[in-house]
Motif scaffolding. Sequence first.
Motif, short mmCIF file in Angstrom:
data_model
loop_
_atom_site.label_atom_id
_atom_site.label_comp_id
_atom_site.label_asym_id
_atom_site.label_seq_id
_atom_site.Cartn_x
_atom_site.Cartn_y
_atom_site.Cartn_z
N VAL A 182 0.86 -1.19 0.00
CA VAL A 182 0.00 0.00 0.00
C VAL A 182 0.89 1.24 0.00
CG1 VAL A 182 -1.84 1.26 1.17
CG2 VAL A 182 -1.76 -1.25 1.29
N ASP A 183 0.76 2.08 -1.02
CA ASP A 183 1.60 3.29 -1.07
C ASP A 183 1.10 4.33 -0.08
OD1 ASP A 183 -0.17 5.40 -2.50
OD2 ASP A 183 -0.33 3.66 -3.82
N ASN A 184 1.96 5.27 0.26
CA ASN A 184 1.66 6.26 1.30
C ASN A 184 0.45 7.12 0.97
OD1 ASN A 184 3.81 5.42 2.87
ND2 ASN A 184 5.24 6.93 2.00
N GLN A 185 0.28 7.48 -0.30
CA GLN A 185 -0.85 8.33 -0.68
C GLN A 185 -2.17 7.60 -0.48
OE1 GLN A 185 -0.58 9.83 -4.68
NE2 GLN A 185 -2.42 11.07 -4.52
N ARG A 186 -2.22 6.35 -0.90
CA ARG A 186 -3.44 5.56 -0.74
C ARG A 186 -3.73 5.33 0.74
NH1 ARG A 186 -8.38 4.32 -2.35
NH2 ARG A 186 -8.89 2.11 -2.28
N ALA A 187 -2.71 5.04 1.52
CA ALA A 187 -2.91 4.81 2.96
C ALA A 187 -3.44 6.07 3.63
CB ALA A 187 -1.61 4.36 3.60
N ALA A 188 -2.91 7.23 3.26
CA ALA A 188 -3.37 8.49 3.86
C ALA A 188 -4.83 8.75 3.51
CB ALA A 188 -2.49 9.64 3.38
N ARG A 189 -5.20 8.45 2.28
CA ARG A 189 -6.60 8.66 1.86
C ARG A 189 -7.54 7.78 2.68
NH1 ARG A 189 -9.93 6.36 -2.16
NH2 ARG A 189 -11.58 7.78 -2.84
N LEU A 190 -7.15 6.53 2.90
CA LEU A 190 -8.00 5.64 3.68
C LEU A 190 -8.07 6.07 5.14
CD1 LEU A 190 -6.85 2.33 2.01
CD2 LEU A 190 -9.21 3.16 2.10
N ARG A 191 -6.98 6.57 5.66
CA ARG A 191 -7.01 7.06 7.05
C ARG A 191 -7.96 8.25 7.17
NH1 ARG A 191 -1.41 5.38 7.05
NH2 ARG A 191 -0.72 7.40 6.21
N ASN A 192 -8.00 9.10 6.16
CA ASN A 192 -8.92 10.24 6.18
C ASN A 192 -10.37 9.78 6.09
OD1 ASN A 192 -6.96 12.22 6.43
ND2 ASN A 192 -6.69 12.44 4.22
N ILE A 193 -10.63 8.77 5.25
CA ILE A 193 -11.98 8.23 5.16
C ILE A 193 -12.42 7.66 6.51
CG2 ILE A 193 -13.35 6.35 4.16
CD1 ILE A 193 -11.79 6.78 1.55
N ALA A 194 -11.52 6.92 7.14
CA ALA A 194 -11.84 6.34 8.45
C ALA A 194 -12.10 7.44 9.48
CB ALA A 194 -10.70 5.44 8.91
N LYS A 195 -11.33 8.51 9.42
CA LYS A 195 -11.52 9.62 10.36
C LYS A 195 -12.88 10.27 10.16
CE LYS A 195 -9.21 13.77 12.09
NZ LYS A 195 -8.03 14.66 11.94
N GLU A 196 -13.29 10.46 8.90
CA GLU A 196 -14.60 11.03 8.60
C GLU A 196 -15.72 10.18 9.17
OE1 GLU A 196 -15.01 11.49 4.44
OE2 GLU A 196 -13.49 13.07 4.25
N ARG A 197 -15.52 8.87 9.15
CA ARG A 197 -16.56 7.94 9.62
C ARG A 197 -16.40 7.57 11.09
NH1 ARG A 197 -17.30 3.82 4.42
NH2 ARG A 197 -17.59 5.47 2.87
N ALA A 198 -15.44 8.19 11.77
CA ALA A 198 -15.19 7.93 13.19
C ALA A 198 -14.85 6.46 13.43
CB ALA A 198 -16.40 8.34 14.05
N TRP A 199 -14.08 5.88 12.50
CA TRP A 199 -13.61 4.51 12.68
C TRP A 199 -12.32 4.55 13.48
CZ3 TRP A 199 -14.27 2.05 7.12
CH2 TRP A 199 -15.64 1.92 6.85
N ALA A 200 -12.34 3.96 14.65
CA ALA A 200 -11.21 4.04 15.57
C ALA A 200 -10.11 3.06 15.19
CB ALA A 200 -11.68 3.76 16.99
N PRO A 201 -8.85 3.46 15.29
CA PRO A 201 -7.74 2.55 15.02
C PRO A 201 -7.56 1.55 16.16
CG PRO A 201 -6.91 4.67 15.77
CD PRO A 201 -8.39 4.83 15.61
N PRO A 202 -6.72 0.54 15.99
CA PRO A 202 -6.55 -0.48 17.04
C PRO A 202 -6.13 0.10 18.38
CG PRO A 202 -5.60 -1.26 14.98
CD PRO A 202 -5.99 0.18 14.75
#
Length: 242
Positions: free
Chosen positions: A101-121
């Motif tokens: 997973v490249d850094n740009q794609r990973a950052a985009r997914l982290r932003n999507i998770a943040k918008e949806r209030a998906w908590a990390p481990p």
Amino acid sequence: MTDDEPMYRHVAEKILRTRPEEPMSLEQSAHVDPIGSQRRAQALVALGFTGPVLAVELGFNGHVPNFWRFFQATVINATRRDRIAAGYTKLQYADPADFGVDNQRAARLRNIAKERAWAPPSCWDSDTIDDPEAIPEWTGACGTPRGRYIHERDKIRPVCKPCARAAREAAGQEPATRVFSPDALAALLANRGWLAPDLSARMGLAGPDSVYRWLSGKALPSQVSWDLMASTLGVTIEDLEA
């Protein structure tokens, strides 16, 4: 094949080695609550893992659409729960880059998770992630007025429901006297271009049925749901009052 037709030895041996796939036991096929499994998958998206990686590692046979549809499931079988748990154990401390997973794609997914209030481990403990009543520990002080301060200071949005409630209590507000407005909720959703399933997913609900009932006035949200709804929408509970 007739008795007159030849059979090559390697073909015959391959057929004899073939064994039917074992059917799932009653325990494996039993329906279970998906909330803990959904939280694990959400947590891995919050780390930056992509759908194609998770569709393989969490036991979806590489089928990406099935992986994303899983977030709307209301029940799953025990086998799927166990496969997701095993994949989560493997990936929760891993680097998405190690899985291509490249850094740009990973950052985009982290932003999507943040918008949806998906908590990390890091926000979950093993004894809370499967508890439907548990909430992610975003700040280390959630449920206290200091938790709300940390949310604001570190821009951890949305503010979680225990922190929002603690802040109101500290200010001497009385939420029990408030009346919920379905029209206000409908207007806020329209302004954001969201539908009921969008709000449901961001609130971490199992499905959109509760949101539909709130919008229709057939049911009122509990104070806990009202708090979470307001923080998910980025508004105050007063913005959802009649």
